[in-house]
Design an enzyme around this catalytic site. Structure first.
Site, mmCIF file in Angstrom:
data_model
loop_
_atom_site.group_PDB
_atom_site.id
_atom_site.type_symbol
_atom_site.label_atom_id
_atom_site.label_comp_id
_atom_site.label_asym_id
_atom_site.label_seq_id
_atom_site.Cartn_x
_atom_site.Cartn_y
_atom_site.Cartn_z
ATOM 1 C CG HIS A 144 29.999 -71.245 -36.835
ATOM 2 N ND1 HIS A 144 29.087 -72.109 -37.363
ATOM 3 C CD2 HIS A 144 31.046 -71.243 -37.712
ATOM 4 C CE1 HIS A 144 29.540 -72.614 -38.496
ATOM 5 N NE2 HIS A 144 30.721 -72.095 -38.728
ATOM 6 C CG ASN A 194 27.599 -76.300 -40.978
ATOM 7 O OD1 ASN A 194 27.138 -75.705 -41.949
ATOM 8 N ND2 ASN A 194 28.782 -76.023 -40.464
HETATM 9 N N1 NAD Z 1 36.039 -70.708 -44.626
HETATM 10 C C1 NAD Z 1 34.801 -70.843 -44.190
HETATM 11 O O1 NAD Z 1 33.820 -70.854 -44.968
HETATM 12 C C2 NAD Z 1 34.541 -70.967 -42.709
HETATM 13 C C3 NAD Z 1 33.259 -70.700 -42.218
HETATM 14 C C4 NAD Z 1 33.034 -70.754 -40.842
HETATM 15 C C5 NAD Z 1 34.063 -71.092 -39.988
HETATM 16 N N2 NAD Z 1 35.306 -71.379 -40.499
HETATM 17 C C6 NAD Z 1 36.360 -71.716 -39.547
HETATM 18 O O2 NAD Z 1 37.203 -70.574 -39.382
HETATM 19 C C7 NAD Z 1 38.557 -71.000 -39.127
HETATM 20 C C8 NAD Z 1 39.475 -70.384 -40.159
HETATM 21 O O3 NAD Z 1 39.063 -70.768 -41.443
HETATM 22 P P1 NAD Z 1 39.534 -69.981 -42.751
HETATM 23 O O4 NAD Z 1 38.701 -70.486 -43.862
HETATM 24 O O5 NAD Z 1 39.592 -68.508 -42.473
HETATM 25 O O6 NAD Z 1 41.029 -70.553 -42.922
HETATM 26 P P2 NAD Z 1 42.255 -69.902 -43.703
HETATM 27 O O7 NAD Z 1 43.138 -71.047 -44.064
HETATM 28 O O8 NAD Z 1 41.803 -68.968 -44.758
HETATM 29 O O9 NAD Z 1 43.000 -69.036 -42.573
HETATM 30 C C9 NAD Z 1 43.587 -69.603 -41.451
HETATM 31 C C10 NAD Z 1 44.692 -68.678 -40.973
HETATM 32 O O10 NAD Z 1 45.137 -69.151 -39.727
HETATM 33 C C11 NAD Z 1 46.557 -69.038 -39.678
HETATM 34 N N3 NAD Z 1 47.054 -69.963 -38.674
HETATM 35 C C12 NAD Z 1 47.132 -71.320 -38.759
HETATM 36 N N4 NAD Z 1 47.611 -71.815 -37.599
HETATM 37 C C13 NAD Z 1 47.809 -70.755 -36.776
HETATM 38 C C14 NAD Z 1 48.267 -70.615 -35.434
HETATM 39 N N5 NAD Z 1 48.597 -71.683 -34.712
HETATM 40 N N6 NAD Z 1 48.352 -69.385 -34.909
HETATM 41 C C15 NAD Z 1 47.989 -68.304 -35.634
HETATM 42 N N7 NAD Z 1 47.553 -68.355 -36.901
HETATM 43 C C16 NAD Z 1 47.468 -69.577 -37.461
HETATM 44 C C17 NAD Z 1 47.005 -69.312 -41.091
HETATM 45 O O11 NAD Z 1 48.279 -68.768 -41.331
HETATM 46 C C18 NAD Z 1 45.906 -68.647 -41.908
HETATM 47 O O12 NAD Z 1 46.220 -67.301 -42.220
HETATM 48 C C19 NAD Z 1 38.507 -72.523 -39.125
HETATM 49 O O13 NAD Z 1 38.336 -72.979 -37.816
HETATM 50 C C20 NAD Z 1 37.284 -72.836 -39.978
HETATM 51 O O14 NAD Z 1 36.733 -74.098 -39.686
HETATM 52 C C21 NAD Z 1 35.565 -71.307 -41.839
#
Ligand code: NAD
Length: 506
Positions: A144, A194
């Site tokens: 994470h 968290n």
């Molecule tokens: N944004 C944050 O602050 C944060 C922090 C820690 C963890 N996360 C976790 O990280 C992950 C991504 O979050 P994010 O903020 O980068 O999201 P985001 O929406 O910016 O990016 C997600 C990406 O995944 C792609 N995607 C969706 N379904 C897919 C699939 N089946 N195969 C391949 N690509 C696919 C989308 O096209 C997109 O480019 C999530 O699980 C989120 O909970 C986010």
């Protein structure tokens, strides 16, 4: 050579906010990075973005031009998530949806060689649930990262129930190789950071729900008294209630409704009303062109000549140095403004137990008198005396926040909630005391780790605040953790594990 040192190629799937940060970090650390996404345009955008970040770092002298070019060369665009690969590690950062992540890993298991390790960057789903999609769930682990990945040094390593025993330590070593700080967390709701962060957020909302103080008052107290970079309402506005409220609900329900993690109907209603925060221009604050609009603080009344008596010599010294007339007798005279400074109890309760004249009594939070005073007013206070108290405190040049009186005032109860939440985490062995403090300092930016902070203030004081809140409200959310009670009573440090039966076997 250990696995972490042998890792050469990592595939990052999902090249959004998190995926591109992870790709940047890994390529900068010398790994070949395959980038894949369901949307090919997201991959090229990510490669462009990461390339620009390397150029920027080179222009600032943080990398040489050659290093930037070499790091960029290590980025490989792949056609799709399931393009065959020989990579050592897959880090998944696709959208936060259990079914999507399960399907992705089930497909990956078909195309990756048996040596490939799978990691998920989920922030709220159970690693164990995601791993059920695999024929061999032992190869999946939670990794994470925090946003923005290159700047936020903390990474939680989270083994699921069936994760292979060697994997957590190997991932810890890999995170170190990337130049970040790993901590080991358990696959429990909110993992470590968290979960720990609920202490501040839920208590701030509890304070708001009791109408003790306005959001801007709580935030100012958090910045000036607790030394936080940002108060809880500013933080919720920044994160967005569309993220904070569901995260709080999911951690609370994950612990089967534990009242210490209870979400607030305030954020539920505000979420439904679309008052999400900074991103929509309206939250606990209004935003104009992204800039927070904060009302000026109310002006203190003009200084007067009523003398001040207090049970706190330090406070009297500060007032005297500012030219405020003070009384230093054992009891206040018949004309004095009385300032009581209890830890835990409300000012009214403290005044009653010391037999002080209630109508002339106000409270001042003794937690930190350096920059800002919190003045509390109870229902039986004579407003004339409260105004005199306000004027006297303002004469010192410090800011003054006037709030309703209550057990733990504002800063004490927020701090007690922060410390108690982490004591519960320590008590349940969800992480080591050192990892709890490291994780919270790095990921939440608190001036001290919560256990270290509780130790600094004094475990007994923290316990007194919780017991006063528990007795004033009857609310089980204020039950102190056994970790805190035992350490306060036995005179042990909050930051130490103490002796356990396992020590007898060593
Ligand atoms: N944004 C944050 O602050 C944060 C922090 C820690 C963890 N996360 C976790 O990280 C992950 C991504 O979050 P994010 O903020 O980068 O999201 P985001 O929406 O910016 O990016 C997600 C990406 O995944 C792609 N995607 C969706 N379904 C897919 C699939 N089946 N195969 C391949 N690509 C696919 C989308 O096209 C997109 O480019 C999530 O699980 C989120 O909970 C986010």
């Amino acid at each position: 050579m250990q696995w972490a040192q042998r890792v050469n190629t990592v595939r990052v799937i999902g090249t959004g906010v998190m995926g591109r940060g992870i790709a940047q970090l890994a390529a900068a650390a010398g790994l070949t990075v395959e980038l894949a996404d369901a949307r090919p345009e997201a991959v090229s955008a990510a490669v462009d973005h990461v390339g620009q970040m390397f150029d920027k770092l080179a222009s600032k002298g943080r990398m040489t031009t050659e290093e930037a070019a070499a790091a960029r060369d290590r980025l490989r665009l792949v056609d799709g998530p399931h393009t065959p690969t020989e990579c050592d590690l897959v880090i998944e950062a696709v959208r936060e949806d259990l079914q999507t992540k399960r399907e992705l890993f089930a497909e990956l298991e078909k195309i990756c060689p048996p040596h490939t390790v799978f990691a998920t960057n989920t922030s709220s789903l159970a690693v164990t649930s995601i791993a059920t999609a695999l024929a061999d769930p032992s190869r999946l682990v939670g990794l994470h990262f925090f946003n923005p990945v290159p700047l936020m040094r903390l990474v939680e390593v989270i083994p699921g129930a069936r994760t292979a025993e060697w994997l957590p330590d190997a991932l810890v070593e890999l995170v170190q190789r990337l130049g970040h700080q790993p901590v080991l967390a358990t696959d429990t709701p909110g993992f470590l950071v968290n979960h720990a962060g609920r202490g501040l957020i839920t208590e701030a909302l509890q304070i708001l729900g009791e109408d003790l103080a306005a959001p801007a008052d709580v935030d100012r107290i958090c910045r000036d008294v607790l030394g936080l970079r940002m108060g809880p309402f500013e933080l919720m506005d920044l994160t967005g209630l569309d993220v904070t409220h569901p995260a709080t609900e999911s951690i609370w329900s994950g612990y089967y409704g534990d009242p210490r993690l209870r979400p607030s109907p305030i954020t539920r209603a505000r979420l439904e009303a679309g008052l999400l925060g900074r991103k929509v221009g309206e939250g606990f604050y209004a935003y104009v062109d992204g800039v927070k609009q904060e009302q000026p603080e109310p002006q203190a009344p003009p200084a007067e000549t009523r003398p001040v008596w207090s049970d706190n010599p330090e406070l009297l010294g500060v007032l005297e140095a500012a030219g405020v007339p003070v009384e230093r007798g054992d009891e206040p005279s018949n004309v004095a403004v009385v300032l009581v400074t209890p830890y835990g109890h409300s000012a009214a309760t403290a005044a009653l137990s010391a037999d002080l004249p209630l109508s002339r009594v106000c409270g001042v939070d003794p937690l930190n008198l350096e920059k800002r005073f919190t003045l509390t007013v109870h229902p039986a206070t004579d407003p004339e005396f409260a105004r005199s108290a306000w004027a006297a405190l303002a004469a010192t040049g410090r800011a003054v926040t006037v709030v309703r009186d209550g057990a733990g005032m504002i800063a004490q109860r927020l701090l007690a909630s922060i410390v108690n939440t982490s004591c519960f985490i320590a008590e349940q062995r969800l992480a080591t005391p050192t990892d709890i403090d490291t994780a919270v300092r790095l990921a939440l930016g608190y001036p001290r780790g919560p256990l270290e902070w509780g130790q600094h203030i004094g475990p007994r004081r923290v316990l007194n605040v919780l017991r006063a809140l528990h007795s004033a409200t009857g609310d089980p959310r204020y039950r102190p953790s056994r970790w805190l009670v035992e350490r306060a009573e036995l005179g042990l440090e909050l930051t130490g594990t103490g002796t356990t039966p396992k020590d007898l076997l060593a």
